[in-house]
Design a protein around this motif. Structure first.
Motif, mmCIF file in Angstrom:
data_model
loop_
_atom_site.group_PDB
_atom_site.id
_atom_site.type_symbol
_atom_site.label_atom_id
_atom_site.label_comp_id
_atom_site.label_asym_id
_atom_site.label_seq_id
_atom_site.Cartn_x
_atom_site.Cartn_y
_atom_site.Cartn_z
ATOM 1 N N UNK A 1 0.837 -1.200 0.000
ATOM 2 C CA UNK A 1 0.000 0.000 0.000
ATOM 3 C C UNK A 1 0.872 1.250 0.000
ATOM 4 N N UNK A 2 1.905 1.248 0.854
ATOM 5 C CA UNK A 2 2.816 2.390 0.938
ATOM 6 C C UNK A 2 3.510 2.628 -0.400
ATOM 7 N N UNK B 1 1.890 9.337 -5.929
ATOM 8 C CA UNK B 1 2.316 10.715 -5.631
ATOM 9 C C UNK B 1 3.425 11.147 -6.565
ATOM 10 N N UNK B 2 4.362 10.261 -6.849
ATOM 11 C CA UNK B 2 5.448 10.584 -7.773
ATOM 12 C C UNK B 2 4.913 10.855 -9.166
ATOM 13 N N UNK C 1 3.250 14.309 -9.180
ATOM 14 C CA UNK C 1 4.245 15.381 -9.196
ATOM 15 C C UNK C 1 4.852 15.502 -10.594
ATOM 16 N N UNK C 2 5.123 14.365 -11.239
ATOM 17 C CA UNK C 2 5.703 14.391 -12.585
ATOM 18 C C UNK C 2 4.724 14.978 -13.592
ATOM 19 N N UNK C 3 3.425 14.734 -13.409
ATOM 20 C CA UNK C 3 2.405 15.269 -14.303
ATOM 21 C C UNK C 3 2.247 16.767 -14.131
#
Length: 154
Positions: free
Chosen positions: A138-139, A146-147, A150-152
């Motif tokens: 899950x983590x 999230x990565x 942020x990249x988008x």
């Protein structure tokens, strides 16, 4: 032969291989957490001989199989060496596994064999292993999403 045609035989061999594995753990006493804890406290070195015996059998099997066949007999996949970087995740994961093993005396294979010999309280440790693996998955998923977000945004 297609992957689906190999699968029933492959699964049968996996199950048949698990029988002597579990029986061996049980008969050697390694399915009992107190024996593992005694090993980790340098009081009983039986686990060393069990693991050593398993390593010798595995080493001989791999040497014979890779020397005699160019492909795995059940899957028909080519023998390749799986390489993985020795990175932070290996160190952190190994450390966490080692702490859990040291605190509980429970290793995954031995835990399942321990249930087989009637040690039902060990199911708490098995549940903990599943919860730990689920939490890590899950983590990792949350971190990856999230990565990606942020990249988008960039």
């Amino acid at each position: 032969m297609s992957e689906s045609e190999r699968r029933p035989l492959f699964l049968a061999v996996i199950y048949l291989g698990g029988l002597p594995f579990g029986f061996g753990l049980a008969i050697s006493g390694m399915a009992r957490p107190e024996v593992v804890l005694d090993f980790l406290q340098f009081e009983d070195f039986g686990l060393l001989f069990v693991m050593g015996g398993a390593a010798v059998v595995t080493g001989i099997t791999v040497a014979v199989a890779t020397g005699s066949f160019d492909r795995a007999p059940l899957t028909a996949r080519e023998y390749t060496r799986r390489t993985r970087e020795f990175d932070r995740n290996v160190v952190v994961g190994g450390t966490i596994f080692g702490v859990g093993w040291g605190l509980s005396g429970v290793c995954p294979g031995a835990a399942y064999a321990s249930v087989g010999i009637g040690n039902y309280p060990i199911l708490w440790a098995v549940a903990g292993m599943f919860l730990g693996a689920y939490a890590q998955g899950y983590w990792r998923t949350v971190r990856a999403s999230r990565s990606a977000a942020v990249a988008t945004d960039d």
